[in-house]
Each structure stands twice: as structure tokens, then as C-alpha cells.
Design a protein around this motif. Structure first.
Motif, short mmCIF file in Angstrom:
data_model
loop_
_atom_site.label_atom_id
_atom_site.label_comp_id
_atom_site.label_asym_id
_atom_site.label_seq_id
_atom_site.Cartn_x
_atom_site.Cartn_y
_atom_site.Cartn_z
N GLY A 61 0.80 -1.21 0.00
CA GLY A 61 0.00 0.00 0.00
C GLY A 61 0.83 1.26 0.00
N PHE A 62 0.16 2.37 -0.20
CA PHE A 62 0.83 3.67 -0.25
C PHE A 62 1.55 3.97 1.06
N ASP A 63 0.84 3.86 2.18
CA ASP A 63 1.47 4.17 3.47
C ASP A 63 2.54 3.15 3.84
N ILE A 64 2.38 1.91 3.40
CA ILE A 64 3.41 0.90 3.63
C ILE A 64 4.71 1.33 2.95
N ASP A 65 4.60 1.75 1.69
CA ASP A 65 5.78 2.19 0.94
C ASP A 65 6.38 3.46 1.54
N LEU A 66 5.51 4.38 1.96
CA LEU A 66 5.99 5.64 2.53
C LEU A 66 6.73 5.40 3.84
N ALA A 67 6.16 4.57 4.71
CA ALA A 67 6.78 4.27 6.00
C ALA A 67 8.09 3.49 5.82
N THR A 68 8.10 2.56 4.87
CA THR A 68 9.31 1.77 4.60
C THR A 68 10.45 2.66 4.14
N GLU A 69 10.14 3.60 3.24
CA GLU A 69 11.16 4.52 2.74
C GLU A 69 11.66 5.44 3.84
N ALA A 70 10.74 5.93 4.69
CA ALA A 70 11.13 6.81 5.79
C ALA A 70 12.06 6.08 6.76
#
Length: 264
Positions: A61-70
Motif C-alpha cells: 500500500g501507499f502508506d506501507i511504501d511511505l513508511a518503509t522509505e522513511a
């Protein structure tokens, strides 16, 4: 004899010194409010496209990718932990998780209990009906059964419009939006109020099966939620988000999930 006693005392003292050194290294507490080396992200794992399970049961998901990158930029490990979204603040403040990162709406009420990053996305609370429905506006919801995800900001949005809410025949609450939309399709509810991002993602995958009204229950903003005393972790995550917006990584992730950059 004296030599033996002296030697024994030397051994004992050396052992105490070594023990003292080892104890200091292992029991020294970390500075207060130090950001962890791993962050545990609490989420609703049935909230597409923000966080959900794919056909192989992987969390995506979008937030999964965002949190992983952060987390990658912060040099931290990240663990995603599905939780009961209706108990999200309890999960956070009991330290079972470190952050809430899953389309979490920033509200004044939630600010009393948790801290937020700056908003990274805007959202509206939309009304979804079937194509042949006689519901065309909010006013047409009078006497109807309306579905909503329990514990979501959709419930808050409806409570903020008490005049419309009291006209409903019933407000039916679900554990997740997907089941609410399935019940709409089956005719067990007349309409569903849902986050626009989730609603449009789901309905676009089933063209012709649902209709989104032009009326809505207001706009809102998404942010990452943390415990109020985790100020250092908040600062670190905020910097990572800011950097991702500046260098285009956030836009790239948004393009992947929404086909355009909708990051605020």
C-alpha cells in the motif's frame, strides 16, 4: 601467606573492577526520548490503497511504501503490525506500537491524546451508492441505512453533521470499509460513507458497480500519529517526509498508487 592473601585481594579487586565496567555498559539507560532503532507501525490491514494484503497475503500500500522509505532513510528497521483500528489510541499509548501510519485523519479530538506530523495528504468523506439508487444528495439519506467503518474518521464526519445523521434509519458499523461496500452491493445497506482515497480506489477496480455522489461530508488531512512524549521520533519522521517530498520520492510512491502526485 601474606603473598597469597595479597594475590587473592588483587584478583578480587580486579574482578570487581571488571564487573563494574561490564555493569555500566549494560545497565546504562538510553537518554530520555531517544528514537528507537526499530519502529512498529500500527495499521488496519484492510484499508486499500493505504495498507492492505495482496493476493499473496503480503502487506502492501501507499502508506506501507511511505513508511518503509522513511525508516530506510532513518537507518531504522520497520515492523508493520495489524491492529483493531477502533482501539488504535490504546494500542499506541500502551506502547504495543510506535506509530499510527495508515490514513490517520488529524482531528482536534485526537490531538488531545496523540501527536501528529504535518499533514501529508488531503481527503474527503464521500458517499457511495449503487448506480440505480434514488439517493442523489445527502438529504436523500433520510430513512436509509448507511454503512461506515467503526472507529474511522467517517464516523466523526457523520457525528459532525448531526442534522443529517439523525435522519438515517440506521447507521451500520463495520470492521472495515471493504465489507461495508460488499454489503452495499448486496443491498444490505443503501449507502456507504468512506474516505475518498479508499472509496475511489475500490470502486475504480469495479467499474459500473458503484456511484460516488457529488455531495460529501467534508474534507480532512492525513498525518502520522505518535505518542506525545516521542518528540525526537516525531522530528525524525517529519524530516524524512519533508526530504521525500523535496527529492520526489513521495511523488513517485503516489504515482504508483494513485496515478498522480496527491501528496500535500
Amino acid at each position: 601467606m601474606k603473598k597469597i592473601l595479597a594475590l587473592a585481594m588483587t584478583v578480587v579487586m580486579s574482578g570487581l573492577l571488571l564487573a563494574g565496567c561490564g555493569s555500566a555498559g549494560s545497565t546504562a539507560s538510553a537518554p530520555a526520548n531517544t528514537a528507537p532503532q526499530k519502529i512498529v507501525v500500527g495499521l488496519d490491514d484492510n484499508f486499500p490503497p493505504m495498507g492492505f494484503r495482496d493476493e499473496k497475503n503480503n502487506l502492501v500500500g501507499f502508506d506501507i511504501d511511505l513508511a518503509t522509505e522513511a525508516a530506510k532513510r532513518l537507518g531504522m528497521q520497520v515492523e508493520f503490525k495489524p491492529i483493531d483500528w477502533n482501539s488504535k489510541e490504546v494500542e499506541l499509548n500502551s506502547k504495543k506500537i510506535d506509530v499510527l501510519w495508515n490514513g490517520l485523519t488529524i482531528t482536534e479530538e485526537r490531538k488531545k491524546n496523540i501527536a501528529f506530523t504535518k499533514a501529508y495528504m488531503e481527503n474527503r468523506q464521500i458517499i457511495v451508492v449503487l448506480p440505480n439508487s434514488d439517493i442523489k444528495t445527502k438529504a436523500n439519506l433520510a430513512g436509509k441505512t448507511v454503512g461506515v467503518q467503526d472507529g474511522s474518521s467517517s464516523v466523526d464526519a457523520l457525528n459532525n453533521d448531526a442534522a443529517t445523521l439523525k435522519t438515517f434509519k440506521e447507521l451500520k458499523k463495520y470492521s472495515d470499509n471493504v465489507n461495508a461496500l460488499l454489503d452495499l452491493k448486496a443491498g444490505r445497506v443503501d449507502a456507504v460513507v468512506v474516505d475518498e482515497i479508499v472509496g475511489r480506489y475500490y470502486t475504480n477496480k469495479k467499474p459500473g458497480e458503484y456511484t460516488i455522489l457529488s455531495d460529501n461530508f467534508g474534507s480532512e488531512e492525513y498525518g502520522v500519529g505518535l505518542r506525545k512524549d516521542d518528540t525526537q521520533l516525531l522530528e525524525k519522521i517529519q524530516k524524512a517526509l519533508d526530504d521525500m517530498k523535496k527529492d520526489g520520492k513521495a511523488a513517485e510512491i503516489s504515482q504508483k498508487w494513485f496515478g498522480e502526485n496527491i501528496v500535500k
